[in-house]
Design an enzyme around this catalytic site. Structure first.
Site, PDB file in Angstrom:
ATOM      1  N   ASP A  12       0.863  -1.177   0.000  1.00  0.00           N
ATOM      2  CA  ASP A  12       0.000   0.000   0.000  1.00  0.00           C
ATOM      3  C   ASP A  12       0.905   1.235   0.000  1.00  0.00           C
ATOM      4  OD1 ASP A  12       0.868   0.312   2.608  1.00  0.00           O
ATOM      5  OD2 ASP A  12      -1.123   0.255   3.522  1.00  0.00           O
ATOM      6  N   CYS A  69       3.232  -3.069   4.081  1.00  0.00           N
ATOM      7  CA  CYS A  69       2.377  -1.934   4.434  1.00  0.00           C
ATOM      8  C   CYS A  69       3.090  -1.196   5.564  1.00  0.00           C
ATOM      9  CB  CYS A  69       0.950  -2.363   4.780  1.00  0.00           C
ATOM     10  SG  CYS A  69       0.746  -3.393   6.236  1.00  0.00           S
ATOM     11  N   HIS A 102      10.199 -23.921   9.251  1.00  0.00           N
ATOM     12  CA  HIS A 102       9.191 -24.593  10.081  1.00  0.00           C
ATOM     13  C   HIS A 102       7.765 -24.447   9.550  1.00  0.00           C
ATOM     14  CE1 HIS A 102      11.835 -24.609  13.973  1.00  0.00           C
ATOM     15  NE2 HIS A 102      12.466 -25.072  12.917  1.00  0.00           N
ATOM     16  N   HIS A 137       7.333 -30.958  10.704  1.00  0.00           N
ATOM     17  CA  HIS A 137       6.585 -29.737  10.381  1.00  0.00           C
ATOM     18  C   HIS A 137       5.468 -29.999   9.365  1.00  0.00           C
ATOM     19  CE1 HIS A 137       9.482 -27.632  12.754  1.00  0.00           C
ATOM     20  NE2 HIS A 137      10.471 -28.086  12.011  1.00  0.00           N
TER      21      HIS A 137
HETATM   22  C1  RB5 Z   1      -2.009   2.714   6.353  1.00  0.00           C
HETATM   23  O1  RB5 Z   1      -1.985   3.956   6.960  1.00  0.00           O
HETATM   24  C2  RB5 Z   1      -1.711   1.634   7.368  1.00  0.00           C
HETATM   25  O2  RB5 Z   1      -2.822   1.414   8.160  1.00  0.00           O
HETATM   26  C3  RB5 Z   1      -1.280   0.373   6.676  1.00  0.00           C
HETATM   27  O3  RB5 Z   1      -0.152   0.614   5.913  1.00  0.00           O
HETATM   28  C4  RB5 Z   1      -0.929  -0.812   7.571  1.00  0.00           C
HETATM   29  O4  RB5 Z   1      -0.013  -0.439   8.547  1.00  0.00           O
HETATM   30  C5  RB5 Z   1      -2.061  -1.577   8.109  1.00  0.00           C
HETATM   31  O5  RB5 Z   1      -1.887  -2.577   8.786  1.00  0.00           O
END
Ligand code: RB5
Length: 152
Positions: A12, A69, A102, A137
């Site tokens: 993202d 993210c 694992h 595993h």
């Molecule tokens: C975006 O601001 C943020 O919420 C996203 O990148 C992430 O950390 C969500 O888990």
């Protein structure tokens, strides 16, 4: 793994910069990249990118996936809703190595606001070069799906 791999990438807006840096390193290491975006800093929703990457990993169109993210948490939650995906949220090389050995993790999630770039590069190197150990595993992985009923 020493062979050339196809790595699916997704991020993202919180992870796009690190994702681009990782893509460059993965290509330099001789692997192929399928980059599902995002490609700029505009605010987007992480599940869209997690689901895209999970789709190609679950469908065996990519060998492994990497999701980025802000924290890695949202991506890992979204990814682990896919029955064929074992996504590990990792912050260091040790957990990256162990989750291949694992858990046979086929995706890792990284938090761009949590781990530095050099650590992330080391994590990816470990993730791409460590093999699943199998053995005991295998039995544990077989118990992951389907999850037991939640009714009491
Ligand atoms: C975006 O601001 C943020 O919420 C996203 O990148 C992430 O950390 C969500 O888990």
């Amino acid at each position: 793994m020493t062979r050339s791999l196809i790595i699916a990438l997704g991020a993202d807006h919180g992870g796009v910069s690190l994702k681009n840096r990782l893509a460059k390193a993965i290509l330099e290491a001789g692997h192929d990249v399928r980059d599902f975006g995002t490609h700029d800093n505009a605010s987007v929703d992480y599940p869209d990118y997690a689901h895209a990457v999970c789709g190609v990993v679950a469908g065996a169109e990519a060998d492994l996936g990497i999701l980025v993210c802000g924290t890695g948490i949202g991506m890992s939650i979204a990814a682990n809703r896919h029955p064929k995906i074992r996504c590990a949220l990792v912050h260091d090389v040790t957990t990256a190595r162990l989750t291949r050995q694992h858990n046979d993790a086929n995706i890792i999630a990284l938090g761009a606001r949590i781990v530095g770039e050099e650590v992330a590069l080391d994590i990816v190197r470990a993730f791409l070069t460590t093999e699943f150990e199998g053995g005991r595993h295998e039995r544990r992985l077989a118990k992951l799906n389907p999850a037991p009923s939640e009714t009491v």
